[in-house]
Write an enzyme that holds these catalytic residues in place. Structure first.
Site, PDB file in Angstrom:
ATOM      1  N   ARG A  45       0.848  -1.191   0.000  1.00  0.00           N
ATOM      2  CA  ARG A  45       0.000   0.000   0.000  1.00  0.00           C
ATOM      3  C   ARG A  45       0.886   1.244   0.000  1.00  0.00           C
ATOM      4  NH1 ARG A  45      -4.655   1.371   4.561  1.00  0.00           N
ATOM      5  NH2 ARG A  45      -5.729   3.011   3.397  1.00  0.00           N
ATOM      6  N   GLY A 104      12.116   3.014  -0.706  1.00  0.00           N
ATOM      7  CA  GLY A 104      13.277   3.885  -0.899  1.00  0.00           C
ATOM      8  C   GLY A 104      14.331   3.323  -1.825  1.00  0.00           C
ATOM      9  N   GLU A 105      14.351   1.990  -2.016  1.00  0.00           N
ATOM     10  CA  GLU A 105      15.452   1.387  -2.760  1.00  0.00           C
ATOM     11  C   GLU A 105      15.030   0.616  -3.999  1.00  0.00           C
ATOM     12  OE1 GLU A 105      18.704   0.277   0.512  1.00  0.00           O
ATOM     13  OE2 GLU A 105      16.659   0.211   1.273  1.00  0.00           O
TER      14      GLU A 105
END
Length: 707
Positions: free
Chosen positions: A590, A666-667
């Site tokens: 989500r 983030g990655e």
């Protein structure tokens, strides 16, 4: 950005998400105005009364021992307060992390190691004093070259929380018997984090109480480390990291700046700021270790893999072991009855490698996805269809079922948006004058990770709420997203929730790293707020601790997935590669904030572009140093390098993660980008490049020799 299965809102403003709650809304970052107006203070900007400044003296040899330090010229400069030398930190406890053992002894494990520290009234005077320090050395032979057959290599027992080696079936025999075989080696050079804010700390002692303002991805960890080193109870140490100007992993654990600043402040009795000069960062704060990756893929005539062998050679230092676990991705991505995923590590006289955005996954998926593209060429199969054909039902490495896996949907949706169906599969045929144009694809994966965290939620008499957790907002918008999680759990408008982060007096929390920050902190925030909403009689403040839940073993393999598509133009005259389009489609649970998520995805994709085309470093064999030590020689992408870039995501309802159903984002964006670009360059030129970055000199040399 819209699509048949995309969920990204078309407008990046507002405080209500697709389901009518705060979650998913493209809410503006709460600290944004502070940052653009200069009101947000970073670690080096705390101008405490009487503050002094420190400047490190880096070792000028690759290996050896300090035999003498002449500080007389430095101490004679007006405004110089002290010069700390080897032995001045001997009274500290031995650190668990060897990179923090600075000024404890005369040993020099690698070039750039701090051998002295000048402290003065101003940064300029401290710098002049550091340059005036004269250090003599006894040198020893050093070795910094990484090769596949370097002596002394070993196979680590553990990488990334799993075994260093995974082997199923008989991969060697299966590969030898395969109808179609690909045996290739890919190389990724050393890479550096280079956050906008250098590593910096301002330290201040009041009696036996220590306060540090530091640039860190995890203040709770910094506090524990300082307590151990200085032999203090944690309650006597305060760590403030309210605003952090990026880290990309290099600030995930304490670095020498925080130890040196605290040591200098205690030595001088003054507050001391140490902001590491950018030119010294490559040797001090970690780097992505180079990798040499051999991929052997065997397949039947139908394109189904029969063998996958992924062997990685990388380096570590003699100071602290860190393994760039690039072969781990082969345990996740493709179904095969015979699998070998292994690592070989060589300890060299190099600065210690460490985390850099998507450690392991970024270089590993570059090599794997490039090799898969080569297999598609050998089979005469569409690269998207080959990936779909080898989709596993369970995680190949562990045998666990996936909690959710929508990589095929990402590939299909990305192909539709990108116009992949109209692609001429033949390489080197699409020309526009001197330009060769090509397109490429790569899949992406990154593990879901979560750690125990604590948090509190307080109800105020005026109807507002305050959520407190020692999270680190490293530019990702953590304050905002945590407020959205709280508002959703409380059932109140977002504007009624305030968040406090970045201070060690707040409830302890894990670091921001491994894409697990929001997943971890948010779990505790959700639990505290849900209990406060359901049981107001518990009091105005509710404390939550997810220990025992967040760290419980899961029967599922939990990962985020994605697909990258790229279009490039290769100039046959100059060798330049210009990226025209980048598209990323992700399945990451989500999405909690549409605006900050898109920023994270696209930022990581740009970083992957740098990995593919511009960023690289080398280890000078004579000096054991990185010549590319600043942003003039280490080339990160700039605005002119960034094309039309699009990132979007698919709805994913995964109930095996955390209360929010979120995965880290983030990655995942950097994973796969370099491979998609490399595959596009091959499609454009018909030439396969197997070493990054794809700089004009490499491109032009091959074009001239093979054109």
């Amino acid at each position: 950005m819209t699509g048949t299965t995309g969920t990204a809102p078309s407008k990046d403003h507002g405080t209500t998400g697709p389901t009518g709650t705060a979650l998913g809304a493209p809410a503006e970052r709460r600290e944004g105005r502070q940052k653009v107006t200069g009101a947000a203070r970073y670690a080096a900007e705390y101008a405490l009364p009487g503050r002094a400044h420190a400047w490190p003296v880096p070792a000028a040899v690759a290996r050896g021992r300090v035999t003498g330090v002449d500080t007389s010229a430095a101490l004679a400069l007006p405004g110089v307060l002290a010069v700390l030398t080897p032995g001045d930190a001997a009274g500290l406890a031995a650190p668990e992390d060897g990179t923090l053992a600075v000024l404890r002894s005369a040993d020099v494990p690698h070039r750039g190691w701090c051998v002295a520290l000048a402290v003065a009234e101003t940064p300029e005077t401290a710098r002049a004093a550091a340059r005036a320090v004269r250090v003599t050395y006894g040198t020893e032979a050093h070795h910094v070259d990484l090769t596949e057959d370097a002596p002394g290599g070993y196979e680590p027992d553990e990488v990334a929380g799993g075994p260093g080696r995974v082997e199923h079936g008989d991969p060697e025999a299966a590969f030898a018997a395969a109808d179609v075989r690909v045996d290739v080696t890919y190389r990724v050079p050393p890479l550096h984090n280079h956050p906008m804010e250098p590593h910096a700390t301002t330290a201040h002692w009041e009696g036996d109480r220590l306060t540090v303002y530091t640039s860190s991805q995890g203040g709770t960890t910094v506090r524990a480390t300082l307590a151990q080193l200085f032999r203090l109870p944690e309650e006597r140490i305060t760590v403030v990291a309210e605003h952090v100007g990026g880290g990309f992993g290099s600030k995930g654990t304490p670095r020498p700046d925080v130890v040196l600043a605290a040591l200098a402040a205690r030595h001088t009795g003054r507050p001391v700021t140490l902001a590491y000069p950018r030119r010294l960062l490559p040797t001090v704060v970690g780097h992505r270790a180079p990798t040499v990756q051999r991929l052997r893929l065997g397949a039947g005539a139908d394109g189904r893999l029969t063998a996958l062998l992924h062997e990685v050679t990388t380096h570590t230092s003699h100071v602290r072991e860190f393994v760039e676990y690039a072969a781990v991705v082969s345990r996740v991505m493709y179904a095969t009855p015979a699998l070998l995923s292994t690592h070989r590590v060589v300890a060299l006289d190099v600065p210690s490698p460490s985390w850099m955005r998507a450690p392991g996954e970024a270089p590993g998926m570059y090599a794997l996805e490039s090799a898969v593209d080569e297999l598609a060429d050998a089979l005469g199969t569409d690269p998207v269809e080959l990936r779909v054909r080898n989709e596993p039902r369970r995680e190949p490495g562990s045998g666990k079922p996936f909690s959710s896996r929508h990589v095929v949907e990402c590939l299909r949706e990305g192909a539709r948006r990108f116009g992949w169906a109209g692609r001429d599969p033949r390489p080197g045929v699409r020309r526009e004058g001197p330009l060769l144009v090509g397109t490429g694809v790569a899949a992406a994966t990154y593990p879901f990770q979560v750690a125990p965290s604590t948090a509190t939620a307080e109800a105020r008499p005026d109807g507002t709420f305050v959520v407190r957790v020692n999270a680190a907002d490293i530019g990702t918008g953590a304050r905002t997203v945590l407020a959205q999680i709280a508002a959703d759990a409380l059932g109140v408008p977002l504007e009624r929730v305030r968040t406090e982060v970045g201070h060690s007096d707040l409830p302890p929390a894990p670091l921001a790293g491994g894409s697990c920050g929001t997943a971890s902190w948010g779990w505790a925030v959700h639990e505290a707020c849900a209990r406060l909403a359901a049981h107001p009689e518990e009091g105005p403040t509710v404390h939550a601790d997810t220990t025992g839940e967040a760290d419980a073993d899961s029967p599922y393999a939990r990962h985020a997935f994605g697909a990258h598509f790229a279009e490039v133009a290769v100039d046959t005259v100059t060798g330049e590669v210009r990226v025209r389009r980048l598209l990323g489609v992700f399945a990451a649970g989500r999405i909690l904030n549409a605006r900050t998520a898109r920023s994270q995805f696209t930022g990581a994709m740009v970083m992957g572009l740098g990995m593919a085309l511009t960023e690289h470093s080398t280890l000078d064999p004579a000096f054991g140093d990185f010549p590319e030590s600043d942003l003039a020689s280490y080339h990160v992408p700039v605005h002119a390098d960034v094309p039309d870039i699009e990132a979007d995501w698919l709805d994913e309802d995964d109930t095996h993660l955390n209360p929010m159903g979120s995965k880290g984002i983030g990655e995942i964006g950097i994973v796969g980008t370099a491979a998609a670009l490399g595959n596009a360059v091959h499609h454009a030129t018909g030439i396969r490049f197997r070493e990054l970055p794809l700089t004009p000199d490499r491109i032009l040399t091959r074009l001239l020799s093979e054109g």
